[in-house]
Design a protein around this motif. Structure first.
Motif, PDB file in Angstrom:
ATOM      1  N   ALA A  11      -6.157  18.651  -0.802  1.00  0.00           N
ATOM      2  CA  ALA A  11      -7.026  17.748  -0.040  1.00  0.00           C
ATOM      3  C   ALA A  11      -6.618  16.291  -0.270  1.00  0.00           C
ATOM      4  O   ALA A  11      -6.623  15.485   0.670  1.00  0.00           O
ATOM      5  CB  ALA A  11      -8.486  17.971  -0.421  1.00  0.00           C
ATOM      6  N   ALA A  12      -6.259  15.953  -1.504  1.00  0.00           N
ATOM      7  CA  ALA A  12      -5.808  14.595  -1.803  1.00  0.00           C
ATOM      8  C   ALA A  12      -4.536  14.271  -1.030  1.00  0.00           C
ATOM      9  O   ALA A  12      -4.393  13.164  -0.485  1.00  0.00           O
ATOM     10  CB  ALA A  12      -5.587  14.423  -3.303  1.00  0.00           C
ATOM     11  N   GLU A  13      -3.620  15.221  -0.954  1.00  0.00           N
ATOM     12  CA  GLU A  13      -2.380  15.028  -0.191  1.00  0.00           C
ATOM     13  C   GLU A  13      -2.679  14.837   1.294  1.00  0.00           C
ATOM     14  O   GLU A  13      -2.115  13.948   1.934  1.00  0.00           O
ATOM     15  CB  GLU A  13      -1.444  16.231  -0.371  1.00  0.00           C
ATOM     16  N   GLN A  14      -3.566  15.662   1.838  1.00  0.00           N
ATOM     17  CA  GLN A  14      -3.920  15.533   3.256  1.00  0.00           C
ATOM     18  C   GLN A  14      -4.563  14.178   3.538  1.00  0.00           C
ATOM     19  O   GLN A  14      -4.257  13.531   4.545  1.00  0.00           O
ATOM     20  CB  GLN A  14      -4.848  16.669   3.683  1.00  0.00           C
ATOM     21  N   ALA A  15      -5.446  13.739   2.650  1.00  0.00           N
ATOM     22  CA  ALA A  15      -6.096  12.441   2.822  1.00  0.00           C
ATOM     23  C   ALA A  15      -5.071  11.305   2.752  1.00  0.00           C
ATOM     24  O   ALA A  15      -5.138  10.345   3.534  1.00  0.00           O
ATOM     25  CB  ALA A  15      -7.184  12.249   1.772  1.00  0.00           C
ATOM     26  N   PHE A  16      -4.128  11.415   1.823  1.00  0.00           N
ATOM     27  CA  PHE A  16      -3.089  10.399   1.674  1.00  0.00           C
ATOM     28  C   PHE A  16      -2.235  10.337   2.946  1.00  0.00           C
ATOM     29  O   PHE A  16      -1.959   9.255   3.477  1.00  0.00           O
ATOM     30  CB  PHE A  16      -2.253  10.718   0.439  1.00  0.00           C
ATOM     31  N   ASN A  17      -1.822  11.489   3.462  1.00  0.00           N
ATOM     32  CA  ASN A  17      -1.029  11.524   4.697  1.00  0.00           C
ATOM     33  C   ASN A  17      -1.803  10.903   5.852  1.00  0.00           C
ATOM     34  O   ASN A  17      -1.258  10.103   6.620  1.00  0.00           O
ATOM     35  CB  ASN A  17      -0.637  12.961   5.044  1.00  0.00           C
ATOM     36  N   ALA A  18      -3.084  11.268   5.991  1.00  0.00           N
ATOM     37  CA  ALA A  18      -3.912  10.727   7.074  1.00  0.00           C
ATOM     38  C   ALA A  18      -4.066   9.213   6.930  1.00  0.00           C
ATOM     39  O   ALA A  18      -4.033   8.473   7.924  1.00  0.00           O
ATOM     40  CB  ALA A  18      -5.273  11.413   7.088  1.00  0.00           C
ATOM     41  N   ALA A  19      -4.222   8.740   5.710  1.00  0.00           N
ATOM     42  CA  ALA A  19      -4.351   7.304   5.479  1.00  0.00           C
ATOM     43  C   ALA A  19      -3.074   6.577   5.877  1.00  0.00           C
ATOM     44  O   ALA A  19      -3.130   5.505   6.502  1.00  0.00           O
ATOM     45  CB  ALA A  19      -4.693   7.031   4.013  1.00  0.00           C
ATOM     46  N   MET A  20      -1.923   7.156   5.549  1.00  0.00           N
ATOM     47  CA  MET A  20      -0.656   6.523   5.928  1.00  0.00           C
ATOM     48  C   MET A  20      -0.515   6.442   7.446  1.00  0.00           C
ATOM     49  O   MET A  20      -0.090   5.420   7.980  1.00  0.00           O
ATOM     50  CB  MET A  20       0.529   7.271   5.310  1.00  0.00           C
ATOM     51  N   VAL A  21      -0.892   7.498   8.152  1.00  0.00           N
ATOM     52  CA  VAL A  21      -0.787   7.511   9.615  1.00  0.00           C
ATOM     53  C   VAL A  21      -1.818   6.570  10.247  1.00  0.00           C
ATOM     54  O   VAL A  21      -1.600   6.051  11.340  1.00  0.00           O
ATOM     55  CB  VAL A  21      -0.911   8.957  10.152  1.00  0.00           C
ATOM     56  N   SER A  22      -2.902   6.292   9.541  1.00  0.00           N
ATOM     57  CA  SER A  22      -3.900   5.349  10.065  1.00  0.00           C
ATOM     58  C   SER A  22      -3.347   3.929  10.119  1.00  0.00           C
ATOM     59  O   SER A  22      -3.868   3.081  10.836  1.00  0.00           O
ATOM     60  CB  SER A  22      -5.170   5.378   9.210  1.00  0.00           C
ATOM     61  N   ASN A  23      -2.315   3.662   9.313  1.00  0.00           N
ATOM     62  CA  ASN A  23      -1.725   2.326   9.205  1.00  0.00           C
ATOM     63  C   ASN A  23      -2.753   1.281   8.788  1.00  0.00           C
ATOM     64  O   ASN A  23      -2.638   0.106   9.129  1.00  0.00           O
ATOM     65  CB  ASN A  23      -1.029   1.941  10.522  1.00  0.00           C
ATOM     66  N   ASP A  24      -3.741   1.712   8.012  1.00  0.00           N
ATOM     67  CA  ASP A  24      -4.817   0.841   7.535  1.00  0.00           C
ATOM     68  C   ASP A  24      -4.700   0.715   6.020  1.00  0.00           C
ATOM     69  O   ASP A  24      -4.983   1.672   5.287  1.00  0.00           O
ATOM     70  CB  ASP A  24      -6.166   1.453   7.923  1.00  0.00           C
ATOM     71  N   PRO A  25      -4.270  -0.458   5.526  1.00  0.00           N
ATOM     72  CA  PRO A  25      -4.107  -0.619   4.083  1.00  0.00           C
ATOM     73  C   PRO A  25      -5.359  -0.273   3.276  1.00  0.00           C
ATOM     74  O   PRO A  25      -5.249   0.245   2.164  1.00  0.00           O
ATOM     75  CB  PRO A  25      -3.729  -2.095   3.921  1.00  0.00           C
ATOM     76  N   ASP A  26      -6.551  -0.547   3.823  1.00  0.00           N
ATOM     77  CA  ASP A  26      -7.778  -0.225   3.093  1.00  0.00           C
ATOM     78  C   ASP A  26      -7.959   1.282   2.934  1.00  0.00           C
ATOM     79  O   ASP A  26      -8.425   1.749   1.890  1.00  0.00           O
ATOM     80  CB  ASP A  26      -8.998  -0.842   3.778  1.00  0.00           C
ATOM     81  N   GLU A  27      -7.599   2.042   3.952  1.00  0.00           N
ATOM     82  CA  GLU A  27      -7.668   3.509   3.861  1.00  0.00           C
ATOM     83  C   GLU A  27      -6.645   4.031   2.854  1.00  0.00           C
ATOM     84  O   GLU A  27      -6.919   4.936   2.080  1.00  0.00           O
ATOM     85  CB  GLU A  27      -7.458   4.168   5.233  1.00  0.00           C
TER      86      GLU A  27
END
Length: 137
Positions: A11-27
């Motif tokens: 789940a942490a990996e999935q969240a990290f991948n999603a955050a990177m694709v969001s292109n949002d530094p805060d995420e």
């Protein structure tokens, strides 16, 4: 590794991948520690602020990021996750794609896994050491 740890790390990996694709530094910051470092074959160690600055400025964007996990190792409050990652995006306006082996080192912070280090290596072939999600405690 117990099933709960495996699920939490995935789940942490999935969240990290999603955050990177969001292109949002805060995420992205929600998934990493303040002292996170990215190690690349091209540039060596890059501190979080350098990487997040590139993303904040729009110089680096990610459109896709998928990861197949091959190995997890839970050491208590520290864990590693190794997988193969393919991604696409843009760097300074030019299209980019990558196919790399990735090892993320996680530390448990307030009960949640946060990445402290990401190490990339070019994916030059298929793994010899097992199938996806094999783990050796």
């Amino acid at each position: 590794m117990n099933d709960d740890s495996q699920v939490q790390l995935e789940a942490a990996e999935q969240a990290f991948n999603a955050a990177m694709v969001s292109n949002d530094p805060d995420e992205i910051r929600k998934c990493i520690t303040d002292d996170w470092v990215l190690v690349t074959p091209e540039s060596g160690p890059l501190p979080a602020e350098k990487m997040l600055g590139l993303i904040a400025s729009g110089s680096l964007t990610h459109d896709t990021m998928t990861k197949t996990i091959y190995h997890t190792h839970d050491l208590g409050d520290v864990a590693t996750v190794t997988g193969r990652c393919q991604n696409s995006g843009r760097f300074q306006g030019a299209p980019i794609t990558a196919d790399k082996w990735v090892t993320d080192v996680y530390r448990r912070v307030d009960g949640e896994w946060r990445c402290v280090l990401t190490h990339l290596a070019p994916a030059l072939g298929e793994p010899d050491g097992g199938s996806p999600a094999d783990d050796d405690e």
